[in-house]
Every structure is written in C-alpha cells, then in structure tokens.
Design an enzyme around this catalytic site. Structure first.
Site, PDB file in Angstrom:
ATOM      1  N   ARG A 243     -22.649 -82.676 -12.748  1.00 50.89           N
ATOM      2  CA  ARG A 243     -23.790 -83.352 -12.446  1.00 50.89           C
ATOM      3  C   ARG A 243     -23.833 -84.761 -11.510  1.00 50.89           C
ATOM      4  NH1 ARG A 243     -29.268 -82.972 -12.507  1.00 50.89           N
ATOM      5  NH2 ARG A 243     -30.406 -84.826 -13.123  1.00 50.89           N
TER       6      ARG A 243
ATOM      7  N   ASP B 228     -34.656 -84.500   2.974  1.00 51.52           N
ATOM      8  CA  ASP B 228     -33.955 -83.600   2.275  1.00 51.52           C
ATOM      9  C   ASP B 228     -32.943 -82.978   2.967  1.00 51.52           C
ATOM     10  OD1 ASP B 228     -33.138 -81.487   0.533  1.00 51.52           O
ATOM     11  OD2 ASP B 228     -35.179 -80.674  -0.058  1.00 51.52           O
TER      12      ASP B 228
ATOM     13  N   HIS C 223     -34.117 -84.746  -1.380  1.00 52.78           N
ATOM     14  CA  HIS C 223     -34.440 -83.681  -2.270  1.00 52.78           C
ATOM     15  C   HIS C 223     -35.396 -83.856  -3.392  1.00 52.78           C
ATOM     16  CE1 HIS C 223     -34.541 -79.480  -3.542  1.00 52.78           C
ATOM     17  NE2 HIS C 223     -33.890 -79.782  -4.510  1.00 52.78           N
ATOM     18  N   ASP C 224     -35.080 -85.063  -4.137  1.00 47.28           N
ATOM     19  CA  ASP C 224     -35.792 -85.086  -5.361  1.00 47.28           C
ATOM     20  C   ASP C 224     -37.128 -85.670  -5.002  1.00 47.28           C
ATOM     21  OD1 ASP C 224     -34.187 -84.399  -7.367  1.00 47.28           O
ATOM     22  OD2 ASP C 224     -33.339 -86.576  -7.952  1.00 47.28           O
TER      23      ASP C 224
ATOM     24  N   SER D 128     -37.378 -76.472  -5.413  1.00 47.97           N
ATOM     25  CA  SER D 128     -35.906 -76.306  -5.402  1.00 47.97           C
ATOM     26  C   SER D 128     -35.586 -74.806  -5.820  1.00 47.97           C
ATOM     27  CB  SER D 128     -35.357 -77.468  -6.092  1.00 47.97           C
ATOM     28  OG  SER D 128     -33.978 -77.234  -6.060  1.00 47.97           O
TER      29      SER D 128
END
Length: 378
Positions: A226, A322, A355-356, A156
């Site tokens: 967040r 992602d 993405h994580d 990232s």
C-alpha cells in the site's frame, strides 16, 4: 414521473448482497459460480427505467460510494460527487455501486468459501480480468431489472471498467465518463504492482495465501504494498507542499531508522490503516486484473475497433499532475473514440493532488460531470 419505491423491494438499498447462480465464464476459461455481489443502491428507478447510473470503484475502494463505511466509519469515498444536490443525485438518478469480484467487501473473492471444499478459496480463486468484473456487474443489473444505463462512470480502475462497458455491452450504455484512467496498463504500472505483490508474498505470514484459518495475515507485506502504491497516487508538488522535508514530532534527526520525516510517518499510517480493511490476496488478484487490462489487445490490436458498435457519448477527464495515468493516456482514448465515430469530449483539469485528485476536492470535476449528465438524458 412515477418511480418505483425502493423500500418496497428488498433488492434496493444500502449494504445489499445477492448470490447469483451463474455460472460466470471468465476470460481465463474458468467458470465461477455461484457469484456473490455486494452492492448499494441510492434513489429510485423512474417509470421507464431510464435514469440508472452505475458507479465503478477503484482498486482499494468498495461499494460504499456515498454511505458510511462499516469498517472505518468514514463517509463514502465519492461523497463529494454523489449525494443530494450533487452531480450524481439520488433525487434524479437510480445509482448502483457494486464491490468488484475478486475484492473482499462481500463479493466473490479469495476469502469467499469455495462450495466444492467448504474452505476459503485463497489462491485457488480463479484469476480475473477487468472484463470479468464488468460481466459480473451486468449480472447484478439483470437481477435489479436494469436493462440500460444512462451513464457508467468511474475513476482509475473504475474508469477501466467504465470504458470496458460499451465494448462488451454496447446496447446497454448511453453514456460513459472515464476519469484519470487508461485503455491499458503500461510497463511502469505493472512494475509498481509487482513490487507490491512481491512484498505481500515475501511476508512469512502469507503462507501461499492460506492464512484465513488462524487469522494471522500478511499485514506487514500488505502495508508495504500500500505504501509503494500510494506514492504513485500523489504528485511531487503535492508531497512537497504537504510535507517537504519537515521532521515528524522532533527537532532533530535521530540518526536511526524511525520515521524521522513527516512523509515517512504518513506512508506508514496509510499502510497500517489499509491492512484493517483489505485482504492481501484480494490485492494480488485485483492488481493482476489491472495488469492484464488492454482493450486494444482484445480487439485485434485496434482500440478504435473496440467502440465501433457503441452509440454512447463519452467524457474523458485527466489531471495535469497525474503521472500514474497521465493526460497522454486519455488522449489516446479520445483519438480512438473519434476514429470510431463516437461522440467524445475531453478535458484536462489542473490539480496539485496527482492521481488522487478525482477523489479529493475538485469543483471543476463536479462541474464537468454535472454538465455532461445534464447535457444528455442522464
């Protein structure tokens, strides 16, 4: 091969911080000095100092890559990849991970004291870029006596730093691993960040960033920022599998605005827990640095030109779910690397985590990184 015992040098070890006089010239033209950098090292340098690996962290991560976090008590954020018997192993590698400047875990940032005033910088801290973060890391490596990196790696925003390293310091990088990242921030990326920044600045406790004196922080705004960002780290399939439309601790809808659904409760928890460990102003500065990121723009519009001076090997990894930094972004980088004459390998991995995925259980990622490191001199 003989090594330099880390216990004999106070520069090496966990929970370290150094004040470098600098000054560090930033892309904005401002000068930052002194420069504080908080970092951790694992393992020891070998005799010819050829086994150094720099790990670059993502937006909300920190230097605690493989050690217990002092605030949350949780294991290091990349414990699955870094540690004994793992692809990045302190028994073989000298590992460095530094908190980026602009952050809030010990490196110079908005919460740091401005030597000119004796007060926290707040929004008077200069705006920074990804390249500025990399230059600060280079200053730290100079301090540690690391002239050359066997590998620089990150996912990232960490991947952005890793990719920037061979463009700024081509003679210091032998190989580069970029995971779930991009060569520039898209309009969609910028848009999501702007939503988060506006949430923070709309919080009445933000007060133009001057909230350090009384400790009353813009926690509500930061939590919303967040929450919005966290959605982009996940995949629709992953959310559906984990939460679906299941209710949270109840058998029927309340017909109100409490967290009826499990996914709502999950996001609220993510927002509130984040406030406990991160500074709102740092979030503003780091997201702005990511938005300014565009390697081609810094090299006359040519991404390939950015790597012509580098002789590093590259490994690019993307994930099929992602949508924040999709596979197409990695392919753009690979094509540019090939056009520049660089040796570059690329793989798209399958994962339900979006993405994580680079932070979560992914044996395939471990195999790719391990193979790439063992295939070279790292």
């Amino acid at each position: 091969m003989a090594t330099i015992p880390p216990h004999e040098d106070s520069r090496f070890g966990l929970r370290r911080q150094v004040r470098l006089t600098g000054p560090l010239r930033l892309d904005s033209g401002a000068m930052l000095g002194p420069v504080d950098i908080a970092y951790e090292t694992y393992g020891a340098m070998n005799a010819d100092r050829s086994n150094a690996i720099l790990i670059c962290h993502a937006l909300t991560m920190d230097q605690y890559v493989a050690s217990e976090h002092p605030v949350t008590g949780k294991p290091g954020w990349w414990w699955r990849l870094v540690g004994e018997g793992k692809p990045i192993d302190p028994a073989r590698h000298f590992i460095v991970c530094a908190n980026v400047i602009g952050s809030c875990l010990g490196s110079s940032g908005p919460a740091s004291i401005d030597p000119a005033t004796g007060e926290p910088y707040a929004m008077r801290f200069p705006v920074i870029t990804i390249a500025d973060m990399v230059r600060a890391q280079a200053m730290l490596l100079d301090h540690l006596g690391v002239d050359r990196l066997a590998t620089v790696i990150g996912g990232s925003m960490g991947g952005m730093q890793a990719l920037t390293w061979p463009t700024l310091f081509p003679d210091r990088v032998e190989s580069c691993i970029v995971i779930a990242s991009t060569a520039r921030h898209s309009a969609q990326n910028i848009a999501f960040h702007e939503v988060g920044r506006q949430a923070i600045m709309a919080d009445p406790n933000w007060r133009g960033g001057d909230y350090y004196a009384d400790g009353v922080t813009p926690g509500a705004g930061l939590a919303v920022a967040r929450m919005a960002a966290h959605i982009t780290y996940l995949s629709e399939a992953g959310l559906t599998e984990k939460f679906g439309r299941r209710l949270q601790g109840r058998n029927a809808k309340t017909f109100g605005f409490d967290a009826d659904f499990q996914v709502e409760s999950y996001l609220r928890h993510q927002g509130l827990s984040f406030v406990e460990r991160f500074d709102a102003n740092s979030y503003l500065y780091i997201t702005r640095a990511m938005d300014y990121y565009d390697i081609a723009e810094d090299h006359g519009g040519s991404l390939a030109r950015a790597f012509t001076a580098s002789r590093a090997r590259f490994c690019l990894v993307s994930f099929d779910t992602d949508w924040l930094y999709p596979t197409a972004e990695s392919r753009v980088i690979v094509h540019a690397l090939h056009a520049s004459g660089a040796k570059a390998s690329f793989v798209e991995l399958s994962s339900p985590f979006g993405h994580d995925a680079f932070l979560l259980e992914c044996p395939e990622l471990n195999r790719v990184v391990d193979g790439f490191l063992k295939g070279g001199r790292a």
